[in-house]
Design a protein around this motif. Structure first.
Motif, PDB file in Angstrom:
ATOM      1  N   LEU A 186      20.395 -33.172  38.704  1.00  8.77           N
ATOM      2  CA  LEU A 186      20.404 -31.991  39.559  1.00  8.77           C
ATOM      3  C   LEU A 186      19.026 -31.683  40.125  1.00  8.77           C
ATOM      4  O   LEU A 186      18.902 -31.006  41.156  1.00  8.77           O
ATOM      5  N   ILE A 187      17.969 -32.122  39.438  1.00  7.42           N
ATOM      6  CA  ILE A 187      16.602 -31.995  39.940  1.00  7.42           C
ATOM      7  C   ILE A 187      15.869 -33.288  39.631  1.00  7.42           C
ATOM      8  O   ILE A 187      16.317 -34.092  38.801  1.00  7.42           O
ATOM      9  N   ASP A 188      14.720 -33.498  40.287  1.00  7.79           N
ATOM     10  CA  ASP A 188      13.854 -34.604  39.882  1.00  7.79           C
ATOM     11  C   ASP A 188      12.696 -34.033  39.068  1.00  7.79           C
ATOM     12  O   ASP A 188      12.601 -32.821  38.860  1.00  7.79           O
ATOM     13  N   ASP A 189      11.808 -34.901  38.601  1.00  7.47           N
ATOM     14  CA  ASP A 189      10.719 -34.437  37.731  1.00  7.47           C
ATOM     15  C   ASP A 189       9.363 -34.476  38.421  1.00  7.47           C
ATOM     16  O   ASP A 189       8.322 -34.448  37.765  1.00  7.47           O
ATOM     17  N   GLU A 190       9.368 -34.511  39.763  1.00 12.21           N
ATOM     18  CA  GLU A 190       8.098 -34.576  40.486  1.00 12.21           C
ATOM     19  C   GLU A 190       7.310 -33.274  40.388  1.00 12.21           C
ATOM     20  O   GLU A 190       6.118 -33.252  40.668  1.00 12.21           O
ATOM     21  N   PHE A 191       7.955 -32.188  40.026  1.00 11.58           N
ATOM     22  CA  PHE A 191       7.290 -30.889  39.993  1.00 11.58           C
ATOM     23  C   PHE A 191       6.370 -30.717  38.799  1.00 11.58           C
ATOM     24  O   PHE A 191       5.527 -29.811  38.786  1.00 11.58           O
ATOM     25  N   ILE A 192       6.497 -31.559  37.776  1.00 15.60           N
ATOM     26  CA  ILE A 192       5.741 -31.366  36.536  1.00 15.60           C
ATOM     27  C   ILE A 192       4.978 -32.627  36.191  1.00 15.60           C
ATOM     28  O   ILE A 192       5.465 -33.743  36.410  1.00 15.60           O
ATOM     29  N   SER A 193       3.761 -32.462  35.692  1.00 18.98           N
ATOM     30  CA  SER A 193       2.934 -33.617  35.336  1.00 18.98           C
ATOM     31  C   SER A 193       2.120 -33.312  34.083  1.00 18.98           C
ATOM     32  O   SER A 193       1.819 -32.150  33.789  1.00 18.98           O
ATOM     33  N   VAL A 194       1.783 -34.362  33.360  1.00  9.43           N
ATOM     34  CA  VAL A 194       0.972 -34.211  32.149  1.00  9.43           C
ATOM     35  C   VAL A 194      -0.441 -33.814  32.542  1.00  9.43           C
ATOM     36  O   VAL A 194      -1.102 -34.493  33.324  1.00  9.43           O
ATOM     37  N   THR A 195      -0.898 -32.697  32.018  1.00 13.90           N
ATOM     38  CA  THR A 195      -2.247 -32.198  32.292  1.00 13.90           C
ATOM     39  C   THR A 195      -2.755 -31.520  31.025  1.00 13.90           C
ATOM     40  O   THR A 195      -2.253 -30.452  30.654  1.00 13.90           O
ATOM     41  N   PRO A 196      -3.721 -32.127  30.317  1.00 22.45           N
ATOM     42  CA  PRO A 196      -4.223 -31.509  29.081  1.00 22.45           C
ATOM     43  C   PRO A 196      -4.678 -30.067  29.313  1.00 22.45           C
ATOM     44  O   PRO A 196      -5.243 -29.748  30.365  1.00 22.45           O
TER      45      PRO A 196
END
Length: 574
Positions: A186-196
């Protein structure tokens, strides 16, 4: 474009010249044959510049777009000036505003009750153009891994971590719902990224506070893996540009959590909006809800302004209304006249960020780093240096620098603050103001701060920063809550608050941080409070979407590890 003569298509109109701009068997005597030196030049007599006169063309409509036809009969109202009103549209739910909150509530409702008719109204031309937009917020997945305002110092020198644990629990719900949506395509995961996520302490007092904060959190199930260092060599590995050029006499320390994230909440909102529409939800852009009134049967009659060719307004009747309109939520809830909104007022605060897009600088800072706010500063003004990805573009943002505007939205009205004044909120607002005079002083200083002063604050984080690498941009509007308090008459509240009618027929969201990061928790609270009869039936579905709903992961480390591993894999994060 140029085509070879061999590909000329022979569909020339009778009596016309060849429409192609190249020599071919149709173009031996064309006036518009072009030379290589002037391939796009045509003269007055060229066929492409010749048209019949409109003066004597009586068959042409007034717009010039279509020929006149026999006029149809339309209802024009009185004397042709008033437009007839369209019939009232009947729906189950109305969502006001096209931000992350409305998108979350709307999508959840369509998943829980697919047969309900739901309308979402957004006054602008796209979802997520105000607070949810990537440029209008910090983009931090607020999980209390690094934010100092969730871990204040106690008088005895220890640190209160209760708020941090609560915020992290709420963040875990968001991760689970987004992972569920991703697994269902239903959504993709481009909106979130690993960032310490890191916390920065500067000076002996802050270092002692950070040391105490780390000691209380690093063994907690939700915070395991948090590292602490005062070693310059180690901190240089974690945050190279923050340590380069720093004086050896500077007393600094950092904590680091590798499971932090950067979120483009604008991209997430648009993805959820698509899923909402695919599920049967109705989205109406350029529609502004201007008024709402409760009817005798308990339903709400809403007036919607739209720039159509009819009456310019329409009405819709709904059993439930969710007001997720950012700062304007206060104004709409006041128009609803529910008693629960009495005593509430909003204090608008704008913000600015310094932005760096120089890859040489951006690549040297792969983390989000939060420092402690200056004395008197509101929590939303905690200084932070963030690695961001907005619309796929990697950059750094530093700030925010507080400002003032009477608008309740970035695209709102200069009269918003004045419109919110009511007899019932004047005294609480005055009391809150008198108790927060230091905030007034802080805001005045921020408004008067020069570009050099703002750059000097950046140097506390990046000692070797260069002015030409940083530009100043305006961020979004935030409306901090002022409300009645039985002990202090009125208080200024930082955070998010849900205001709902006693019968659950209308609900709105006020306030700011942690906002979008806890949208799922807010949505669940809204549904449980406003649909208490239906919610028991919905619970099994809710628990499929959010497995930890109803439990505290802090008390179940094994379950936390299992769920954390699933969400990390689904969303491509840690």
């Amino acid at each position: 474009f140029w085509l070879k003569p061999s590909v000329c298509l022979e569909f020339q109109l009778p009596g016309s010249a060849c429409p192609f701009f190249f020599p071919c068997k149709h173009s031996t005597n064309l006036s518009h044959t072009m030379s290589a030196s002037d391939p796009l030049s045509t003269g007055r007599d060229d066929p492409v510049n010749v048209r019949p006169s409109m003066k004597l063309n009586k068959a042409l409509s007034s717009t010039g777009m279509t020929p006149n036809k026999a006029k149809k009969s339309y209802s024009a109202g009185c004397c042709g000036f008033c437009k007839s009103k369209p019939p009232v549209e009947e729906v189950d739910v109305v969502l006001v505003g096209g931000g992350v909150m409305s998108a979350t509530v709307g999508l959840m409702l369509k998943q829980l009750q697919p047969n309900w008719k739901i309308n979402m109204y957004e006054r602008l031309g796209s979802l997520a153009e105000e607070s949810s937009n990537g440029w209008n917020n910090a983009g931090t997945g607020h999980s209390a891994l690094c934010e100092p305002n969730y871990t204040p110092s106690k008088p005895d020198g220890t640190v209160d971590v209760s708020k941090a644990i609560t915020v992290n629990e709420q963040w875990q719900l968001s991760r689970q719902y987004w992972a569920y949506l991703k697994d269902k395509n239903l959504i993709d995961d481009e909106f979130i990224s690993v960032t310490p996520h890191m916390t920065f302490a500067h000076g002996e007092d802050q270092v002692q506070w950070l040391r105490a904060r780390h000691s209380q959190l690093h063994n907690h199930p939700l915070f395991k893996g948090m590292e602490y260092s005062e070693d310059p060599a180690q901190m240089t590995k974690w945050a190279p540009i923050m340590m380069a050029g720093r004086s050896p006499s500077d007393k600094v320390a950092l904590t680091k959590c590798d499971v932090g994230t950067d979120c483009d909440f604008g991209a997430l909102t648009r993805e959820m909006g698509k899923a909402y529409m695919k599920s049967g939800g109705n989205l109406l852009l350029f529609h502004t809800v201007t008024n709402l009134k409760k009817e005798s049967d308990g339903k709400w009659l809403l007036t919607v302004k739209k720039n159509d060719l009819g009456a310019k307004k329409s009405q819709v009747r709904a059993r439930f209304v969710f007001v997720g309109a950012g700062g304007w939520a206060l104004l709409l809830l006041q128009k609803s006249k529910i008693p629960e909104i009495r005593g509430f007022m909003g204090f608008p605060i704008s913000g600015e960020f310094l932005v760096c897009q120089n890859p040489a600088v951006v690549d040297g800072h792969p983390a989000k780093v939060y420092g402690k706010a200056a004395i008197g500063a509101p929590p939303m003004s905690v200084p932070h240096l963030d690695k961001r990805i907005i619309g796929g573009k990697h950059m750094l943002l530093f700030g925010p620098f507080a400002g003032f505007s009477p608008r309740y939205l970035k695209t709102g009205s200069l009269l918003d603050l004045l419109k919110s004044v009511r007899p019932h909120n004047l005294i609480p607002a005055a009391a809150a103001g008198l108790q927060n005079l230091d905030l007034t002083v802080y805001l005045v200083k921020q408004l008067l701060a020069s570009d050099n002063k703002k750059f000097t604050e950046l140097l506390q984080f990046i000692p070797k920063a260069q002015p030409q690498d940083w530009l100043l941009v305006t961020a979004g509007q935030r409306v901090q809550i002022m409300k009645k308090d039985p002990k202090k008459i009125g208080i200024l509240q930082f955070g998010t608050e849900v205001v709902a009618a006693a019968d659950g027929s209308i609900c709105g969201l006020l306030g700011a941080s942690p906002g979008a990061s806890t949208a799922v928790q807010v949505a669940l609270d809204v549904l449980a409070k406003c649909f208490n009869k239906e919610f028991d039936k919905w619970k099994p579905t809710v628990q499929k979407m959010i497995p930890s709903y109803g439990m505290k992961l802090s008390d179940n480390e094994a379950k936390f590890k299992e769920i954390h591993a699933w969400t990390a894999k689904s969303l491509g994060i840690k």
